[in-house]
Every structure is written in structure tokens, then in C-alpha cells.
Design a protein around this motif. Structure first.
Motif, PDB file in Angstrom:
ATOM      1  N   UNK A  60      46.893  16.633 -46.974  1.00  0.00           N
ATOM      2  CA  UNK A  60      47.414  16.217 -46.264  1.00  0.00           C
ATOM      3  C   UNK A  60      47.876  16.329 -45.358  1.00  0.00           C
ATOM      4  N   UNK A 118      38.384  27.231 -38.366  1.00  0.00           N
ATOM      5  CA  UNK A 118      39.398  27.894 -39.196  1.00  0.00           C
ATOM      6  C   UNK A 118      40.561  26.500 -39.259  1.00  0.00           C
ATOM      7  N   UNK A 119      40.620  25.649 -38.456  1.00  0.00           N
ATOM      8  CA  UNK A 119      41.913  24.676 -38.512  1.00  0.00           C
ATOM      9  C   UNK A 119      41.629  23.725 -39.830  1.00  0.00           C
ATOM     10  N   UNK A 120      42.556  23.115 -40.307  1.00  0.00           N
ATOM     11  CA  UNK A 120      42.547  22.086 -41.124  1.00  0.00           C
ATOM     12  C   UNK A 120      42.811  20.701 -40.534  1.00  0.00           C
ATOM     13  N   UNK A 121      41.631  19.849 -40.756  1.00  0.00           N
ATOM     14  CA  UNK A 121      41.901  18.395 -39.836  1.00  0.00           C
ATOM     15  C   UNK A 121      42.581  17.673 -41.052  1.00  0.00           C
ATOM     16  N   UNK A 122      43.409  16.681 -40.554  1.00  0.00           N
ATOM     17  CA  UNK A 122      43.892  15.656 -41.406  1.00  0.00           C
ATOM     18  C   UNK A 122      43.351  14.355 -40.899  1.00  0.00           C
ATOM     19  N   UNK A 152      38.545  21.179 -44.114  1.00  0.00           N
ATOM     20  CA  UNK A 152      38.584  22.398 -43.246  1.00  0.00           C
ATOM     21  C   UNK A 152      37.503  22.064 -42.336  1.00  0.00           C
ATOM     22  N   UNK A 153      37.895  22.934 -41.038  1.00  0.00           N
ATOM     23  CA  UNK A 153      37.018  22.919 -39.947  1.00  0.00           C
ATOM     24  C   UNK A 153      35.875  24.148 -39.893  1.00  0.00           C
ATOM     25  N   UNK A 154      34.955  23.912 -40.191  1.00  0.00           N
ATOM     26  CA  UNK A 154      34.040  25.037 -40.244  1.00  0.00           C
ATOM     27  C   UNK A 154      33.833  25.750 -41.724  1.00  0.00           C
ATOM     28  N   UNK A 208      45.696  14.253 -37.495  1.00  0.00           N
ATOM     29  CA  UNK A 208      46.558  15.478 -37.062  1.00  0.00           C
ATOM     30  C   UNK A 208      45.586  16.696 -37.411  1.00  0.00           C
ATOM     31  N   UNK A 209      46.214  17.866 -37.341  1.00  0.00           N
ATOM     32  CA  UNK A 209      45.736  19.079 -37.723  1.00  0.00           C
ATOM     33  C   UNK A 209      46.849  19.880 -38.505  1.00  0.00           C
ATOM     34  N   UNK A 210      46.531  20.689 -39.422  1.00  0.00           N
ATOM     35  CA  UNK A 210      47.496  21.565 -40.100  1.00  0.00           C
ATOM     36  C   UNK A 210      47.690  22.690 -39.155  1.00  0.00           C
TER      37      UNK A 210
END
Length: 357
Positions: A60, A118-122, A152-154, A208-210
Motif C-alpha cells: 500500500x 530497491x524501492x517499493x512502487x504503489x 518491489x522494484x527489482x 506513488x512509491x514507499x
């Protein structure tokens, strides 16, 4: 989330089976009673893989772009996608056979932050099974479910390489149309109910991103308020909270300890947070997302959580850490027996706002 190990009957990504990095936090939920929580991150990952059947780990948050129509015209296709960004899209389908080669089409170019490894995309997404010139079926829609999911990105990603590749290069505010032939799915295709000539079609909004909690925490000089000490190894990990041996304040207290760099939260959004809650009376920690191994997500500003949270968290910047002192009338006026909260208890929370969608 079900604990069943059975493959779901709908084997394309189903928003109802996709994890939203969440458990229902009983310390802020309006209702009473004990609630089940996942054991840890590793177990959550195993459950997600089992339940999606295709390994779609979509777990989320914010972009406001006016809607429009995007015509994608080529000799072999004519897709049209309409609808506002972040809202349920509508697709006009080409009356042709599903593609033998996959396609990635960017329908909207966003102006938000670029995503990185390493980011988390919403994301919001809608998936279809495309079987013929006039045959297609919607299989899942996070728009209809009413909550953005995360990806998860990557790393492990979603199990759909074309989806993962799009998100790796995306910005917040991007919208994509992805058409994915079964031939691109590899071993994943064996776990689905797709025929060899089918396509999976995604409409995908990166909302968005986390955000991580970073920066220096503000100095706390009020001895009448709880003292929050950041984790010495990583500021985004669970802090230490010491409650002073004085009477609690009678009014709601909201202190920004670290101000985030993300967008401002709005009523009606779903927030993703880490948090810990204590009872002022005895210092007991009755709930903690850090302790339970996963952030919690919940709608804000719409009466789905205790009123102190609705009042305190609407208008906060994503990426912020907040100290909340919540009097009984804004928390649990009649107590919450399962959490050890008595009638009249004042609650103390430290909340890290990680995302909003």
C-alpha cells in the motif's frame, strides 16, 4: 489473506489475493477483539507466492493527473484507453487476434519521482485475459478493490518480466498498457489457465512509491511528553518510547519528529505506516507493526480507524515520523479488552508514514 496452499481458481493476478503489505492493526482499528497477524516477512512472501499461483508479489500512493484518451494505432492494433489516472480505466479493444510479441506502451508520462532498484512502487492495475479478436475477460482490478497495491522494484519482482521492466524505469504518475503473450511467461505459464495463444493485458498506474524515514529527528524539549529515541542502527527501525511519570495531556497532541519529503496525505486515501502504540498508564506496548514484521495499511479520514488517527494523520507529509498522544475520547472511550486498554486510557503512538494512495 487466506492460509490455504491451494492454487486459486482465477490464476491470473487477482487483486483480492494480492498482498497489500498489511495486517489489520488492532491498536487503531475501531472494533474490538484480537486479530490475526502474519508471522514474519519471509512467511508473508511464501503465502503471497502460493496464493497468486503466478508469483505476483504485488503488495500500500499519490498522483493527481487529469484523465484523457490515448489511441495506440499501428497496422496490427488499435487500443484506446480512457479514464482519469488512478481511476478505473476503460479499454476499447482491437478486433484482432492476441499478439505473438509483447508490447509495452506508456500512455501517460508522469512528473513524479523516478523509481529505482530497491524501492517499493504503489500501483493500481487491471488485468485481462485476451483470447481472441472479440474475446477478452477482466480478471482483476485493484481499482475495483479500492486500494492500491505495492510492487518491489527489482529483486523478485512480480513474476511478469515485462511488468517488472516497466516499473524499473517508471516515474510516479506513469500509466502503461502491457500486452504479454503466454510465450513470455516461461515456467509461470504452466501455473496459469492460459492457452498458448492468449495474452495477459495490464493497465497499470504508478501512483506513488514507499518513502523511507530519513533525516535528523527534532529535539524534544517538553518533559511532559513521551521521549522518542531513534534506533541507533537505522532510523526507520522501531524507536524506543519512554513515557514520563506525569499525568497525560487532556487534548490530542501531534508532534512531527521528522518531516518527510513526500506528498501531503488526504482524507480518503489508504496510508501505509509503521507504528508502535503504548498505554500511558503503564507503558505497555499493545501493538506494533515493527514487531509484527510488516507495515500496516488502512483508509484515513473516513472513520475506519480511531478518531485520533483520523485527526492526526490527514495532512501529514509522507516520509514523516509523528508522535501522537491520544486521549481516551479520541481512542477507545470504553477501552479495548483484547489490547489491555481500559476505559479512560490515554494512548501514545509513534507513526512512520511510508505511503499514501
Amino acid at each position: 489473506m487466506s492460509d490455504s496452499d491451494k492454487t486459486p481458481s482465477v490464476k491470473l493476478p487477482d487483486a483480492r489475493d494480492i498482498s497489500r503489505t498489511s495486517f489489520t492493526p488492532h491498536g487503531i482499528n475501531r472494533g474490538k477483539g484480537s486479530l490475526k497477524r502474519p508471522a514474519n516477512k519471509a512467511e508473508l512472501r511464501k503465502q503471497r507466492i502460493k496464493q497468486t499461483g503466478v508469483g505476483l508479489l504485488v503488495v500500500a500512493i499519490i498522483a493527481g493527473v487529469a484523465g484523457g484518451a490515448w489511441a495506440l494505432t499501428r497496422p496490427e492494433q488499435n487500443f484506446t484507453v480512457t479514464g482519469a489516472f488512478g481511476k478505473d480505466p476503460k479499454i476499447s479493444w482491437p478486433e484482432v487476434a492476441p499478439y505473438t510479441k509483447g508490447k509495452t506502451e506508456k500512455l501517460i508520462t508522469g512528473s513524479g519521482d523516478a523509481l529505482k532498484e530497491g524501492d517499493t512502487a504503489f500501483i493500481h492495475f487491471e488485468t485481462y485475459q485476451w483470447t481472441g479478436a472479440k474475446e477478452h475477460e477482466e480478471k482483476s482490478s485493484s481499482y475495483a478493490e479500492g486500494a492500491a497495491t505495492t510492487l518491489p522494484v527489482g529483486g523478485e519482482g512480480s513474476g511478469f518480466k515485462r511488468l517488472d521492466d516497466a516499473v524499473k524505469t517508471a516515474k510516479v504518475g506513469d500509466r502503461y498498457l502491457l500486452t504479454i503473450p503466454v510465450s513470455e511467461l516461461g515456467d509461470t505459464a504452466e501455473q496459469t489457465d492460459l492457452k498458448k495463444t492468449d495474452n495477459v493485458v495490464f493497465v497499470l498506474d504508478v501512483v506513488s512509491k514507499q518513502y523511507e524515514i530519513t533525516g535528523t529527528q527534532a529535539e524534544q524539549t517538553d518533559a511532559a511528553l513521551p521521549k522518542v529515541t531513534p534506533n541507533k542502527d537505522k532510523i526507520g527501525d522501531a524507536p524506543t518510547v519512554e513515557i514520563p511519570k506525569v499525568d497525560p495531556p487532556k487534548e490530542l497532541v501531534v508532534k512531527t519528529l521528522i518531516e518527510g519529503t513526500g506528498p501531503v496525505t488526504k482524507s480518503g486515501q489508504t496510508l501505509v505506516t509503521n507504528y508502535a502504540g503504548k498505554i500511558w498508564r503503564d507503558g505497555k506496548e499493545f501493538d506494533s507493526s515493527w514487531a509484527n514484521g510488516a507495515p500496516a495499511n488502512f483508509p484515513i479520514g473516513v472513520g475506519q480507524v480511531i478518531s485520533g488517527w483520523d485527526q492526526a494523520l490527514v495532512g501529514a507529509k509522507v516520509g514523516s515520523r509523528l508522535l501522537l498522544v491520544i486521549p481516551s475520547e479520541s481512542g477507545y472511550p470504553d477501552g479495548n479488552e483484547s489490547a489491555g486498554i481500559k476505559k479512560g486510557d490515554t494512548l501514545v503512538f509513534v507513526v512512520d508514514v511510508l505511503g499514501a494512495a
